[in-house]
Design a protein around this motif. Structure first.
Motif, short mmCIF file in Angstrom:
data_model
loop_
_atom_site.label_atom_id
_atom_site.label_comp_id
_atom_site.label_asym_id
_atom_site.label_seq_id
_atom_site.Cartn_x
_atom_site.Cartn_y
_atom_site.Cartn_z
N ALA A 4 0.84 -1.20 0.00
CA ALA A 4 0.00 0.00 0.00
C ALA A 4 0.88 1.25 0.00
O ALA A 4 2.02 1.24 0.46
N VAL A 5 0.34 2.35 -0.54
CA VAL A 5 1.05 3.62 -0.57
C VAL A 5 0.74 4.39 0.70
O VAL A 5 -0.42 4.60 1.05
N ARG A 6 1.78 4.78 1.41
CA ARG A 6 1.60 5.50 2.68
C ARG A 6 1.11 6.91 2.42
O ARG A 6 1.56 7.59 1.51
N GLN A 7 0.15 7.35 3.24
CA GLN A 7 -0.37 8.71 3.17
C GLN A 7 -0.19 9.41 4.51
O GLN A 7 -0.12 8.77 5.55
N LEU A 8 -0.10 10.71 4.48
CA LEU A 8 0.11 11.51 5.67
C LEU A 8 -0.98 11.23 6.70
O LEU A 8 -2.17 11.20 6.39
N GLY A 9 -0.56 11.00 7.95
CA GLY A 9 -1.51 10.82 9.04
C GLY A 9 -1.96 9.39 9.26
O GLY A 9 -2.69 9.12 10.20
N GLN A 10 -1.51 8.46 8.40
CA GLN A 10 -1.91 7.07 8.57
C GLN A 10 -1.01 6.38 9.59
O GLN A 10 0.20 6.58 9.62
N ASN A 11 -1.62 5.57 10.44
CA ASN A 11 -0.88 4.77 11.41
C ASN A 11 -0.68 3.38 10.84
O ASN A 11 -1.64 2.60 10.75
N ARG A 12 0.53 3.02 10.49
CA ARG A 12 0.81 1.72 9.89
C ARG A 12 1.41 0.75 10.90
O ARG A 12 1.96 -0.27 10.51
N GLN A 13 1.32 1.05 12.17
CA GLN A 13 1.75 0.09 13.18
C GLN A 13 0.63 -0.91 13.44
O GLN A 13 -0.54 -0.53 13.54
N VAL A 14 0.99 -2.18 13.56
CA VAL A 14 0.04 -3.24 13.87
C VAL A 14 0.51 -3.95 15.14
O VAL A 14 1.62 -4.50 15.18
N ARG A 15 -0.32 -3.91 16.16
CA ARG A 15 0.00 -4.63 17.41
C ARG A 15 -0.46 -6.08 17.27
O ARG A 15 -1.63 -6.34 17.02
N VAL A 16 0.48 -7.00 17.42
CA VAL A 16 0.18 -8.42 17.28
C VAL A 16 -0.02 -9.02 18.67
O VAL A 16 0.85 -8.89 19.53
N GLU A 17 -1.17 -9.65 18.87
CA GLU A 17 -1.46 -10.33 20.14
C GLU A 17 -1.65 -11.82 19.86
O GLU A 17 -2.54 -12.21 19.11
#
Length: 247
Positions: A4-17
């Motif tokens: 995916a193309v990153r856009q300003l303000g997007q949170n691309r962190q994924v917390r894995v549980e």
């Protein structure tokens, strides 16, 4: 499939549980809780923007688990696709739930890697069909790591072996079913690793009568450690979503 193309303000962190062997109903309730909290945060953010106030990044959470034997029926499914009555469910140590994802009936059980992404797609892309294809692609690439050629069958969600047109033995190895509210997802995928496939004999899997179900163990002729598969799948998912995984 490109990331995916990153856009300003997007949170691309994924917390894995990693939840281990987890009760289905409790996990479903946890998904609902996470989804409701994210939707509520999006509402507050919209109000903050209108008031000219700062906003807070929405989270992305990926739950990974196995379940005790359970059958789940999606909102578009047919109850008659469960071939067991209550007494037979008890005999096999299984439970049954009608749930709010798309799709028909499926089975979850030990030896199956189940993933529930509670993602705000506004952090990635607002396209549910593309999202489903990303989940499929992560599984396809994981299977390629084991020298298995997997793909899609037109009109059928999920990942298949023997998917090529005219193949003699098409068989599903990963089922998908999702719900999306305000672009926040829940439910997800069920990837057969060392799954007891006899439990699929008690249902019409995903409402499909003319195709088989398989597992990584059946295809390779050996059991495969779930943590090994998890790591490969997470790596591919991170690339496809341009995401940073937080353990």
């Amino acid at each position: 499939m490109e990331p995916a193309v990153r856009q300003l303000g997007q949170n691309r962190q994924v917390r894995v549980e990693q939840l281990g062997l987890a009760d289905y109903a409790a996990t479903w309730a946890y998904q609902e809780e996470l989804l409701a909290a994210t939707v509520a945060l999006k509402t507050r953010n919209r109000q903050a923007l209108e008031a000219g106030l700062p906003t807070e990044a929405t989270p992305n959470v990926l739950l990974l688990c196995q379940h005790p034997h359970v059958y789940t029926l999606g909102k578009s499914g047919k109850p008659e696709h469960l071939l067991l009555d209550e007494g037979s469910l008890n005999h096999y140590g299984a439970t049954y739930h009608r749930i709010n994802r798309g799709g028909d009936i499926t089975y979850h059980g030990p030896g199956q890697l189940v993933g529930y992404p509670i993602f705000d797609l506004d952090n990635f892309f607002t396209d549910i069909h593309r999202y489903l294809r990303v989940l499929e692609e992560a599984v396809i690439r994981t299977l390629a790591d084991y020298d298995l050629n997997a793909g899609r069958i037109p009109g059928l969600t999920g990942v298949w072996l023997g998917f090529e047109e005219g193949a003699a033995n098409p068989r599903k190895i990963c089922a998908l079913g999702v719900k999306c509210s305000r672009w926040v997802t829940m439910h997800g995928f069920a990837f057969n690793i060392n799954t007891d496939l006899t439990y699929f004999g008690h249902i019409v899997p995903c409402g499909i009568t003319d195709k088989a179900v398989t597992s990584l163990q059946q295809e390779l002729g050996r059991a495969v450690p779930l943590p090994e598969v998890e790591e490969k799948l997470l790596r591919h998912l991170a690339v496809l979503l341009d995401a940073a995984l937080i353990r």
